[in-house]
Design a protein around this motif. Structure first.
Motif, short mmCIF file in Angstrom:
data_model
loop_
_atom_site.label_atom_id
_atom_site.label_comp_id
_atom_site.label_asym_id
_atom_site.label_seq_id
_atom_site.Cartn_x
_atom_site.Cartn_y
_atom_site.Cartn_z
N LYS A 64 2.47 22.54 7.29
CA LYS A 64 1.59 21.96 8.30
C LYS A 64 2.24 20.53 8.60
O LYS A 64 2.15 20.32 10.09
N HIS A 65 2.71 19.70 7.91
CA HIS A 65 3.61 18.61 8.31
C HIS A 65 4.49 19.16 9.43
O HIS A 65 4.79 18.39 10.55
N GLU A 66 5.36 20.00 9.26
CA GLU A 66 6.50 20.62 10.12
C GLU A 66 5.65 21.04 11.26
O GLU A 66 6.48 20.89 12.20
N PHE A 67 4.80 21.86 11.18
CA PHE A 67 4.32 22.54 12.33
C PHE A 67 3.75 21.42 13.60
O PHE A 67 3.42 21.51 14.55
N GLU A 68 3.31 20.11 12.83
CA GLU A 68 2.83 18.94 13.57
C GLU A 68 3.82 18.45 14.46
O GLU A 68 3.66 17.36 15.05
N GLY A 69 5.02 18.75 14.35
CA GLY A 69 6.24 18.27 14.85
C GLY A 69 6.51 18.45 16.21
O GLY A 69 5.44 18.88 16.90
N VAL A 70 7.60 17.91 16.80
CA VAL A 70 7.69 18.43 18.18
C VAL A 70 8.08 19.82 18.56
O VAL A 70 9.01 20.25 17.83
N LYS A 71 7.46 20.36 19.68
CA LYS A 71 8.09 21.76 19.89
C LYS A 71 9.12 21.54 20.72
O LYS A 71 9.21 20.86 21.56
#
Length: 145
Positions: A64-71
């Protein structure tokens, strides 16, 4: 090109790595050259008191933390990947650039390193060793220009 075998008896549209979306759990997956193969070896139903839940929840939180990163788009990802591959100790170097910054690193052998130059050297050598052995990646296009 990939070939996947899945089971409708396990109605989860999931599989290894980035492979998912079929109408059942992927139980076997291989590329056309057979250089990459995944095989489901087993599964079990977890109980609430099973400590594996802690691990699963930790992975879920990390994801979840990783997916909230920058696209980023594929070209940006490739550029970032190559930058990291060419200088995997870059972040450590930046962190330790200030003479007022200190860090202690404990190696696998238990040795503690506190000297910034030695820490940087340790990370450069360990990451170079990692990349030397990490030579059979799924994402072949990352290495092509």
């Amino acid at each position: 090109m990939w070939e996947a075998w899945f089971s409708k008896d396990l109605p989860f549209p999931d599989g290894p790595y980035k492979f998912h979306g079929l109408p059942g759990l992927i139980v076997k997956l291989e590329d056309k050259t057979k250089s990459h193969q995944f095989l489901l070896k087993g599964n079990k139903k977890l109980k609430a008191e099973d400590h594996s839940w802690d691990y699963i929840l930790a992975l879920e939180k990390e994801a979840k933390h990783e997916f909230e990163g920058v696209k980023v788009n594929p070209a940006q990802y490739k550029k970032l990947f190559m930058t990291y591959k060419n200088d995997p100790a870059k972040d450590i170097k930046l962190d330790l650039a200030s003479p007022n910054t200190s860090m202690t690193v404990t190696t696998e052998g238990g040795k503690k390193i506190t000297n910034n130059a030695e820490i940087i050297k340790f990370f450069e050598e360990s990451m170079a060793k990692k990349y030397k052995s990490f030579n059979n990646q799924l994402e072949l296009n990352l290495h092509r220009k």
